[in-house]
Design a protein around this motif. Structure first.
Motif, PDB file in Angstrom:
ATOM      1  N   ALA A   1      40.564  16.828  63.225  1.00 23.94           N
ATOM      2  CA  ALA A   1      40.806  15.619  62.427  1.00 23.94           C
ATOM      3  C   ALA A   1      41.112  14.399  63.298  1.00 23.94           C
ATOM      4  CB  ALA A   1      41.942  15.867  61.436  1.00 23.94           C
ATOM      5  N   ARG A   2      41.540  14.610  64.522  1.00 26.98           N
ATOM      6  CA  ARG A   2      41.832  13.455  65.381  1.00 26.98           C
ATOM      7  C   ARG A   2      40.562  12.788  65.907  1.00 26.98           C
ATOM      8  NH1 ARG A   2      44.206  17.567  69.354  1.00 26.98           N
ATOM      9  NH2 ARG A   2      42.457  18.027  70.714  1.00 26.98           N
ATOM     10  N   ASP A   3      39.428  13.489  65.841  1.00 20.51           N
ATOM     11  CA  ASP A   3      38.186  12.954  66.398  1.00 20.51           C
ATOM     12  C   ASP A   3      37.078  12.720  65.371  1.00 20.51           C
ATOM     13  OD1 ASP A   3      39.011  12.980  69.190  1.00 20.51           O
ATOM     14  OD2 ASP A   3      38.977  15.165  68.998  1.00 20.51           O
ATOM     15  N   TYR A   4      37.274  13.196  64.151  1.00 21.09           N
ATOM     16  CA  TYR A   4      36.245  13.085  63.113  1.00 21.09           C
ATOM     17  C   TYR A   4      36.880  12.599  61.814  1.00 21.09           C
ATOM     18  CZ  TYR A   4      33.390  15.886  66.298  1.00 21.09           C
ATOM     19  OH  TYR A   4      32.694  16.348  67.398  1.00 21.09           O
ATOM     20  N   THR A   5      36.096  11.916  60.992  1.00 18.82           N
ATOM     21  CA  THR A   5      36.573  11.437  59.695  1.00 18.82           C
ATOM     22  C   THR A   5      36.641  12.600  58.702  1.00 18.82           C
ATOM     23  OG1 THR A   5      34.373  10.989  58.813  1.00 18.82           O
ATOM     24  CG2 THR A   5      35.426   9.208  60.100  1.00 18.82           C
ATOM     25  N   ASN A   6      37.347  12.401  57.598  1.00 24.82           N
ATOM     26  CA  ASN A   6      37.410  13.427  56.554  1.00 24.82           C
ATOM     27  C   ASN A   6      36.017  13.773  56.039  1.00 24.82           C
ATOM     28  OD1 ASN A   6      40.185  13.825  56.615  1.00 24.82           O
ATOM     29  ND2 ASN A   6      40.579  12.209  55.110  1.00 24.82           N
ATOM     30  N   GLU A   7      35.179  12.771  55.898  1.00 26.81           N
ATOM     31  CA  GLU A   7      33.810  12.992  55.445  1.00 26.81           C
ATOM     32  C   GLU A   7      33.050  13.890  56.434  1.00 26.81           C
ATOM     33  OE1 GLU A   7      30.540  10.084  53.471  1.00 26.81           O
ATOM     34  OE2 GLU A   7      31.184   9.515  55.489  1.00 26.81           O
ATOM     35  N   GLN A   8      33.228  13.649  57.726  1.00 21.10           N
ATOM     36  CA  GLN A   8      32.583  14.477  58.744  1.00 21.10           C
ATOM     37  C   GLN A   8      33.145  15.897  58.737  1.00 21.10           C
ATOM     38  OE1 GLN A   8      33.481  11.723  61.971  1.00 21.10           O
ATOM     39  NE2 GLN A   8      31.278  11.386  62.298  1.00 21.10           N
ATOM     40  N   LEU A   9      34.449  16.029  58.594  1.00 24.24           N
ATOM     41  CA  LEU A   9      35.067  17.355  58.556  1.00 24.24           C
ATOM     42  C   LEU A   9      34.561  18.166  57.371  1.00 24.24           C
ATOM     43  CD1 LEU A   9      38.728  16.318  59.418  1.00 24.24           C
ATOM     44  CD2 LEU A   9      37.061  17.349  60.973  1.00 24.24           C
ATOM     45  N   ASP A  10      34.432  17.505  56.221  1.00 25.70           N
ATOM     46  CA  ASP A  10      33.924  18.194  55.028  1.00 25.70           C
ATOM     47  C   ASP A  10      32.474  18.624  55.195  1.00 25.70           C
ATOM     48  OD1 ASP A  10      36.346  17.969  53.701  1.00 25.70           O
ATOM     49  OD2 ASP A  10      35.768  16.144  52.617  1.00 25.70           O
ATOM     50  N   ALA A  11      31.681  17.836  55.903  1.00 24.48           N
ATOM     51  CA  ALA A  11      30.280  18.201  56.147  1.00 24.48           C
ATOM     52  C   ALA A  11      30.182  19.361  57.137  1.00 24.48           C
ATOM     53  CB  ALA A  11      29.510  16.985  56.677  1.00 24.48           C
ATOM     54  N   TRP A  12      31.084  19.392  58.110  1.00 22.33           N
ATOM     55  CA  TRP A  12      31.089  20.424  59.142  1.00 22.33           C
ATOM     56  C   TRP A  12      31.595  21.750  58.583  1.00 22.33           C
ATOM     57  CZ3 TRP A  12      34.255  19.384  64.250  1.00 22.33           C
ATOM     58  CH2 TRP A  12      34.186  20.502  65.089  1.00 22.33           C
ATOM     59  N   ALA A  13      32.717  21.703  57.913  1.00 24.76           N
ATOM     60  CA  ALA A  13      33.341  22.915  57.371  1.00 24.76           C
ATOM     61  C   ALA A  13      33.576  22.691  55.881  1.00 24.76           C
ATOM     62  CB  ALA A  13      34.642  23.214  58.094  1.00 24.76           C
ATOM     63  N   THR A  14      32.649  23.178  55.088  1.00 26.43           N
ATOM     64  CA  THR A  14      32.677  22.923  53.643  1.00 26.43           C
ATOM     65  C   THR A  14      33.656  23.825  52.908  1.00 26.43           C
ATOM     66  OG1 THR A  14      30.939  24.538  53.196  1.00 26.43           O
ATOM     67  CG2 THR A  14      30.238  22.267  53.698  1.00 26.43           C
ATOM     68  N   GLY A  15      34.028  24.940  53.528  1.00 28.26           N
ATOM     69  CA  GLY A  15      34.862  25.923  52.848  1.00 28.26           C
ATOM     70  C   GLY A  15      34.027  26.921  52.066  1.00 28.26           C
ATOM     71  N   ASP A  16      32.713  26.800  52.173  1.00 29.30           N
ATOM     72  CA  ASP A  16      31.792  27.668  51.436  1.00 29.30           C
ATOM     73  C   ASP A  16      30.858  28.382  52.418  1.00 29.30           C
ATOM     74  OD1 ASP A  16      30.539  28.865  49.280  1.00 29.30           O
ATOM     75  OD2 ASP A  16      29.140  27.193  48.988  1.00 29.30           O
ATOM     76  N   VAL A  17      31.437  29.233  53.248  1.00 30.06           N
ATOM     77  CA  VAL A  17      30.660  29.986  54.239  1.00 30.06           C
ATOM     78  C   VAL A  17      29.956  31.160  53.553  1.00 30.06           C
ATOM     79  CG1 VAL A  17      30.889  31.506  56.258  1.00 30.06           C
ATOM     80  CG2 VAL A  17      32.142  29.357  56.177  1.00 30.06           C
ATOM     81  N   ASP A  18      28.706  31.359  53.901  1.00 31.31           N
ATOM     82  CA  ASP A  18      27.981  32.540  53.423  1.00 31.31           C
ATOM     83  C   ASP A  18      28.449  33.717  54.283  1.00 31.31           C
ATOM     84  OD1 ASP A  18      26.147  34.649  53.064  1.00 31.31           O
ATOM     85  OD2 ASP A  18      24.506  33.253  52.646  1.00 31.31           O
ATOM     86  N   LEU A  19      29.356  34.520  53.736  1.00 30.40           N
ATOM     87  CA  LEU A  19      29.962  35.601  54.515  1.00 30.40           C
ATOM     88  C   LEU A  19      28.945  36.638  54.965  1.00 30.40           C
ATOM     89  CD1 LEU A  19      33.349  36.164  52.648  1.00 30.40           C
ATOM     90  CD2 LEU A  19      32.925  34.851  54.742  1.00 30.40           C
ATOM     91  N   ASN A  20      27.934  36.912  54.170  1.00 27.03           N
ATOM     92  CA  ASN A  20      26.888  37.865  54.580  1.00 27.03           C
ATOM     93  C   ASN A  20      26.120  37.346  55.788  1.00 27.03           C
ATOM     94  OD1 ASN A  20      27.434  39.843  52.641  1.00 27.03           O
ATOM     95  ND2 ASN A  20      26.168  38.810  51.116  1.00 27.03           N
ATOM     96  N   GLU A  21      25.790  36.057  55.751  1.00 23.61           N
ATOM     97  CA  GLU A  21      25.073  35.441  56.874  1.00 23.61           C
ATOM     98  C   GLU A  21      25.943  35.429  58.130  1.00 23.61           C
ATOM     99  OE1 GLU A  21      23.700  30.981  57.750  1.00 23.61           O
ATOM    100  OE2 GLU A  21      22.751  31.846  55.958  1.00 23.61           O
ATOM    101  N   TRP A  22      27.205  35.036  57.967  1.00 18.78           N
ATOM    102  CA  TRP A  22      28.124  35.025  59.109  1.00 18.78           C
ATOM    103  C   TRP A  22      28.281  36.425  59.683  1.00 18.78           C
ATOM    104  CZ3 TRP A  22      33.140  32.257  60.511  1.00 18.78           C
ATOM    105  CH2 TRP A  22      32.912  30.900  60.722  1.00 18.78           C
ATOM    106  N   ASN A  23      28.511  37.403  58.823  1.00 16.77           N
ATOM    107  CA  ASN A  23      28.696  38.779  59.278  1.00 16.77           C
ATOM    108  C   ASN A  23      27.483  39.247  60.073  1.00 16.77           C
ATOM    109  OD1 ASN A  23      30.069  41.416  59.330  1.00 16.77           O
ATOM    110  ND2 ASN A  23      28.403  42.033  57.989  1.00 16.77           N
ATOM    111  N   HIS A  24      26.295  38.987  59.552  1.00 16.76           N
ATOM    112  CA  HIS A  24      25.067  39.389  60.242  1.00 16.76           C
ATOM    113  C   HIS A  24      24.999  38.751  61.639  1.00 16.76           C
ATOM    114  CE1 HIS A  24      20.920  40.663  60.727  1.00 16.76           C
ATOM    115  NE2 HIS A  24      20.619  39.423  61.067  1.00 16.76           N
ATOM    116  N   SER A  25      25.273  37.466  61.701  1.00 17.67           N
ATOM    117  CA  SER A  25      25.236  36.737  62.971  1.00 17.67           C
ATOM    118  C   SER A  25      26.299  37.258  63.945  1.00 17.67           C
ATOM    119  CB  SER A  25      25.459  35.247  62.708  1.00 17.67           C
ATOM    120  OG  SER A  25      25.630  34.540  63.903  1.00 17.67           O
ATOM    121  N   LEU A  26      27.502  37.477  63.440  1.00 14.03           N
ATOM    122  CA  LEU A  26      28.588  37.951  64.300  1.00 14.03           C
ATOM    123  C   LEU A  26      28.317  39.355  64.829  1.00 14.03           C
ATOM    124  CD1 LEU A  26      31.501  36.538  62.149  1.00 14.03           C
ATOM    125  CD2 LEU A  26      30.883  35.771  64.459  1.00 14.03           C
TER     126      LEU A  26
END
Length: 153
Positions: free
Chosen positions: A27-52
């Motif tokens: 938050a010290r380097d990005y605006t709230n709008e940028q933070l929301d675009a970066w981390a929406t809070g809606d991660v596709d857990l299946n996609e993340w799990n596969h990648s991880l």
């Protein structure tokens, strides 16, 4: 602190850690709008799990609590590195990156790359990464600045 391999049951907690870290530490380097675009809070857990699972993924734990994670692709690309907002500046990120690099070196990789946020850039410079180029990434129509960084051993 212990470093251990990723397990699928870690995924939901890691997604929450990612969101919380981005929205507090960055938050010290990005605006709230940028933070929301970066981390929406809606991660596709299946996609993340596969990648991880495909990547070399490490979890950092202190007293049984996940305090950070990182994953590296088979090419030497450091994909994700996030440390819990309450455990910053304790050497966790360095330990994760160093271990992933050591594992990659055993496999014959000596070139590493990452896309570092404005916030993470100084950390990566201390780890021996150099800025290759400044980038503007567009997420949900919002411009985010980051840096393509490389390290050669």
């Amino acid at each position: 602190m212990i470093l251990r391999a990723y397990r699928p049951e870690d995924c939901a907690f890691m997604a929450r850690l990612f969101y919380d870290t981005v929205h507090t530490i960055n938050a010290r380097d990005y605006t709230n709008e940028q933070l929301d675009a970066w981390a929406t809070g809606d991660v596709d857990l299946n996609e993340w799990n596969h990648s991880l699972l495909e990547n070399d993924t490490l979890i950092a734990e202190i007293d049984g609590k996940i305090v950070g994670f990182a994953d590296m692709e088979q090419t030497g690309y450091l994909n994700r590195l996030y440390i819990h907002k309450e455990y910053q500046r304790k050497g966790i990120a360095a330990a994760l990156v160093n271990e992933l690099e050591q594992r990659a070196k055993v496999k014959g990789l000596f070139n590493f790359e990452t896309d570092a946020s404005i916030t993470a850039k100084p950390f990566f410079e201390k780890q021996g990464y150099m800025v290759k180029t400044k980038q503007e990434v567009i997420r949900s129509g919002i411009i985010l600045v980051n840096y393509k960084m490389t390290k050669f051993i």
